[in-house]
Design a protein around this motif. Structure first.
Motif, mmCIF file in Angstrom:
data_model
loop_
_atom_site.group_PDB
_atom_site.id
_atom_site.type_symbol
_atom_site.label_atom_id
_atom_site.label_comp_id
_atom_site.label_asym_id
_atom_site.label_seq_id
_atom_site.Cartn_x
_atom_site.Cartn_y
_atom_site.Cartn_z
ATOM 1 N N ILE A 283 1.076 -1.214 0.026
ATOM 2 C CA ILE A 283 -0.183 0.057 0.188
ATOM 3 C C ILE A 283 1.488 0.997 -0.039
ATOM 4 C CG2 ILE A 283 -1.309 1.729 0.842
ATOM 5 C CD1 ILE A 283 -3.214 -1.146 0.299
ATOM 6 N N LYS A 284 1.972 1.331 0.553
ATOM 7 C CA LYS A 284 2.597 2.101 0.921
ATOM 8 C C LYS A 284 3.688 1.933 -0.387
ATOM 9 C CE LYS A 284 6.589 4.513 3.691
ATOM 10 N NZ LYS A 284 7.739 4.186 4.820
ATOM 11 N N LEU A 285 4.143 1.674 -0.962
ATOM 12 C CA LEU A 285 4.836 1.377 -2.534
ATOM 13 C C LEU A 285 3.780 2.410 -3.418
ATOM 14 C CD1 LEU A 285 7.091 0.648 -3.995
ATOM 15 C CD2 LEU A 285 6.266 -1.851 -4.358
ATOM 16 N N MET A 286 2.028 1.397 -3.181
ATOM 17 C CA MET A 286 1.397 2.278 -4.477
ATOM 18 C C MET A 286 1.274 4.021 -4.396
ATOM 19 S SD MET A 286 -2.587 1.217 -4.958
ATOM 20 C CE MET A 286 -3.167 1.724 -3.374
ATOM 21 N N LEU A 287 1.290 4.134 -2.847
ATOM 22 C CA LEU A 287 0.984 5.614 -3.106
ATOM 23 C C LEU A 287 2.388 6.160 -3.196
ATOM 24 C CD1 LEU A 287 -0.678 5.988 0.660
ATOM 25 C CD2 LEU A 287 -1.738 6.174 -1.709
ATOM 26 N N LYS A 288 3.543 5.215 -3.120
ATOM 27 C CA LYS A 288 4.990 6.137 -3.577
ATOM 28 C C LYS A 288 4.827 6.082 -4.284
ATOM 29 C CE LYS A 288 6.629 7.601 0.628
ATOM 30 N NZ LYS A 288 7.179 8.412 0.636
ATOM 31 N N CYS A 289 4.824 4.769 -5.637
ATOM 32 C CA CYS A 289 4.638 5.225 -7.242
ATOM 33 C C CYS A 289 3.874 5.909 -7.760
ATOM 34 C CB CYS A 289 3.936 3.712 -7.602
ATOM 35 S SG CYS A 289 5.424 1.998 -7.217
#
Length: 303
Positions: A283-289
């Motif tokens: 989820i955090k990776l998705m927001l960063k991307c």
């Protein structure tokens, strides 16, 4: 018809236009000083992320849902525009979804709409998530209705009057059942008179509202949104717009660019460091991307 002049009057023009996007929504109204966008976010932002959360008694949508996503992902639903109006077999599951899609026929007791529905139960599905009171199920139309109701309330605050009429833009590739499902969502949200306009046509109207209309010309409109690509060829003759042909792909958009970045970094973390991403970290990776994609869209050169 392209109007020669847009009549501006806040007393007579009580209709609102809504772009119900895959990733963000926006709304505009016709006022005395011109067309203005409505502040849909609680902090004054004009763009409202199309994310809905049910972790509290009162439904929430927008930026606050995105900010709280890591802690309340199981109560959050997004990308509804990609599944609304489809049958269970037509849905393309996204691995970044923290919610589940379940076929209605497998769920007891079955949930029915207040609005008549002719679809067979084995074609319908429900979205499964966790609310403040536990396990919950909702139709996609009910999720979209939360967004449309929020937009309605904010627009009425902006106009200082009750609003009943709305124009909602839909992708050129939307099938009739997808439009009908969006109509149901708008009805649930409290809109009375609902009109639909293809997104490429709306884009053409917006483009020419403050510049001359090239008579006897052909135009190619390329509309790449958060979830859908629309391509449309227009012919403009005697101030009339005629659609020669239109097409689109419901699986090419900003969300797909997000997923490409997510998959790239997920693979690189595992190949280079043997790190396997958990669901909460994903989820955090998705927001960063998403931030990377948005920043790249505004940079003039690679850094």
């Amino acid at each position: 018809m392209f109007p020669k002049k847009v009549e501006i009057s806040s007393d007579e023009n009580d209709i609102i236009g809504i772009d119900l996007g895959t990733t963000r929504c926006c709304a505009a109204v016709n006022r005395q000083n011109g067309i203005e966008t409505v502040a849909l976010g609680n902090t004054g932002h004009r763009l409202l992320p199309s994310w809905v959360a049910f972790d509290e008694e009162k439904d929430k949508c927008g930026e606050i849902v995105v900010e709280r996503l890591r802690n309340y992902s199981k109560s959050t639903v997004f990308d509804v525009k990609r599944i609304i109006g489809k049958t269970f077999d037509e849905i393309k599951i996204d691995t970044s979804w923290p919610f589940d899609i379940l076929q209605l026929i497998s769920i007891e007791p079955k949930i029915k709409f207040d609005i008549s529905d002719d679809e067979k139960d084995d074609e319908k599905f429900l979205i499964k998530f966790y609310s403040a009171t536990g396990l919950a199920f909702k139709y996609p139309e009910e999720i979209s209705a939360v967004l449309l109701k929020h937009i309605k309330e904010k627009s009425e605050e902006f106009q200082a009057k009750l609003l009943t009429d709305v124009v909602i833009t839909v992708p050129a590739a939307f099938q009739q059942k997808q439009i009908q499902a969006t109509y149901k969502a708008a009805k649930i949200a409290g809109w009375k008179n609902i009109h639909f306009l293809p997104e490429p046509v709306a884009a053409a109207f917006a483009y020419f509202i403050d510049r001359p209309i090239p008579n006897n010309s052909n135009l190619l409109l390329f509309d790449l949104g958060g979830g859908t690509l629309d391509v449309c060829i227009f012919k403009i003759q005697n101030d009339q717009l005629q659609i020669i042909d239109r097409s689109g792909d419901p699986n090419i958009g900003g969300r797909d660019f997000d997923n490409l970045l997510i998959n790239y970094f997920e693979k690189k973390l595992f190949d280079d460091f043997e790190i396997k991403i958990s669901q909460s970290k994903r989820i955090k990776l998705m927001l960063k991307c998403q931030n990377i994609k948005e920043n790249l869209s505004t940079l003039e050169e690679d850094k």
